[in-house]
Design a protein around this motif. Structure first.
Motif, PDB file in Angstrom:
ATOM      1  N   ARG A 108       0.816  -1.211   0.000  1.00 49.55           N
ATOM      2  CA  ARG A 108       0.000   0.000   0.000  1.00 49.55           C
ATOM      3  C   ARG A 108       0.852   1.265   0.000  1.00 49.55           C
ATOM      4  O   ARG A 108       0.579   2.218  -0.731  1.00 49.55           O
ATOM      5  N   LYS A 109       1.885   1.311   0.823  1.00 51.68           N
ATOM      6  CA  LYS A 109       2.715   2.505   0.927  1.00 51.68           C
ATOM      7  C   LYS A 109       3.332   2.873  -0.427  1.00 51.68           C
ATOM      8  O   LYS A 109       3.374   4.047  -0.811  1.00 51.68           O
ATOM      9  N   LEU A 110       3.787   1.871  -1.155  1.00 54.33           N
ATOM     10  CA  LEU A 110       4.388   2.123  -2.469  1.00 54.33           C
ATOM     11  C   LEU A 110       3.337   2.558  -3.487  1.00 54.33           C
ATOM     12  O   LEU A 110       3.598   3.412  -4.339  1.00 54.33           O
ATOM     13  N   VAL A 117      -2.829   8.279  -6.901  1.00 56.04           N
ATOM     14  CA  VAL A 117      -3.246   7.058  -6.211  1.00 56.04           C
ATOM     15  C   VAL A 117      -3.403   7.332  -4.719  1.00 56.04           C
ATOM     16  O   VAL A 117      -2.420   7.574  -4.022  1.00 56.04           O
ATOM     17  N   GLY A 118      -4.644   7.320  -4.260  1.00 57.62           N
ATOM     18  CA  GLY A 118      -4.916   7.494  -2.840  1.00 57.62           C
ATOM     19  C   GLY A 118      -5.151   6.157  -2.175  1.00 57.62           C
ATOM     20  O   GLY A 118      -4.989   5.098  -2.786  1.00 57.62           O
ATOM     21  N   ARG A 119      -5.554   6.192  -0.933  1.00 58.51           N
ATOM     22  CA  ARG A 119      -5.752   4.966  -0.163  1.00 58.51           C
ATOM     23  C   ARG A 119      -6.834   4.066  -0.782  1.00 58.51           C
ATOM     24  O   ARG A 119      -6.670   2.858  -0.861  1.00 58.51           O
ATOM     25  N   LYS A 120      -7.921   4.683  -1.232  1.00 60.12           N
ATOM     26  CA  LYS A 120      -9.010   3.888  -1.800  1.00 60.12           C
ATOM     27  C   LYS A 120      -8.550   3.150  -3.067  1.00 60.12           C
ATOM     28  O   LYS A 120      -8.783   1.954  -3.216  1.00 60.12           O
ATOM     29  N   THR A 121      -7.879   3.872  -3.964  1.00 60.50           N
ATOM     30  CA  THR A 121      -7.372   3.250  -5.197  1.00 60.50           C
ATOM     31  C   THR A 121      -6.386   2.133  -4.873  1.00 60.50           C
ATOM     32  O   THR A 121      -6.449   1.042  -5.450  1.00 60.50           O
TER      33      THR A 121
END
Length: 211
Positions: A108-110, A117-121
């Protein structure tokens, strides 16, 4: 809402749709990543219409870079916010090529470090492409979680946290798809179709309709 109710809700959703899938069309993690990034504040239908023409021509970071920003715009100009999305997509592809050998990272971090690209994407890609049990909370899932009381929260982060804690583990992998489809077609924003809802008797929404 208690655990027994939640279990029954997801048991019914699974029975109705045993193998739920995203409505975005894709054939690789990169195609999915780009499609999800393009779908922000746009419909899956509009994105699919554009990517059906784009992906046969360019469906890798390298190929998108060869198209260039203006070339990409020609394919996605029917999608909302296409100017900023094209700019972000080019930057994203540059980073994928330079930092990840053109491959989509599985962390996720990458993913969140990529432009646009946010958290949802990131969560959609991790769940759908890489089969990780994470929860991408969009407007549909936020609405369904609060209306039904499956996982009520004041913001998307709170709802995501509660879903990860409250959804029984056996349903976690597909819960994102069941909830988004339920919100898109049954528990719709303006007037939910409670009369034809398979979980109406379990739902704790107070203002149910007869539709």
């Amino acid at each position: 809402m208690n655990k027994q109710k939640r279990t029954e809700i997801f048991t019914r959703l699974r029975a109705e749709n045993p193998n739920p899938e995203t409505e975005l069309e894709y054939n690789s993690p990169f195609e999915l990543l780009l499609a999800v990034a393009l779908s922000a504040q746009a419909t899956d239908v509009s994105v699919n219409k554009a990517t059906r023409k784009l992906f046969p021509v360019a469906n890798t970071p390298q190929a998108i870079l060869q198209l260039g920003e203006d070339g990409l715009k020609d394919y996605i100009k029917t999608i909302g916010l296409f100017n900023s999305k094209a700019k972000n997509a080019i930057k994203m592809c540059q980073m994928l090529v330079e930092l990840h050998d053109g491959e989509v990272p599985q962390q996720r971090k990458l993913l969140e470090a990529l432009p646009g690209v946010g958290r949802k994407t990131a969560n959609v890609v991790l769940n759908t492409a890489f089969k990780q049990p994470v929860m991408a909370v969009d407007t549909h899932i936020f609405r369904v979680s609060n209306r039904t009381k499956i996982a009520p929260g004041k913001n998307v982060d709170e709802v995501e946290d509660k879903l990860m804690r409250f959804v029984p583990k056996e349903f976690l992998m597909d819960a994102h798809h069941w909830l988004i489809l339920h919100g898109r077609y049954t528990c719709v924003a303006r007037k939910p179709k409670c009369g034809s809802c398979i979980i109406e008797d379990l739902c704790e929404f107070k203002d149910k309709t007869e539709v």
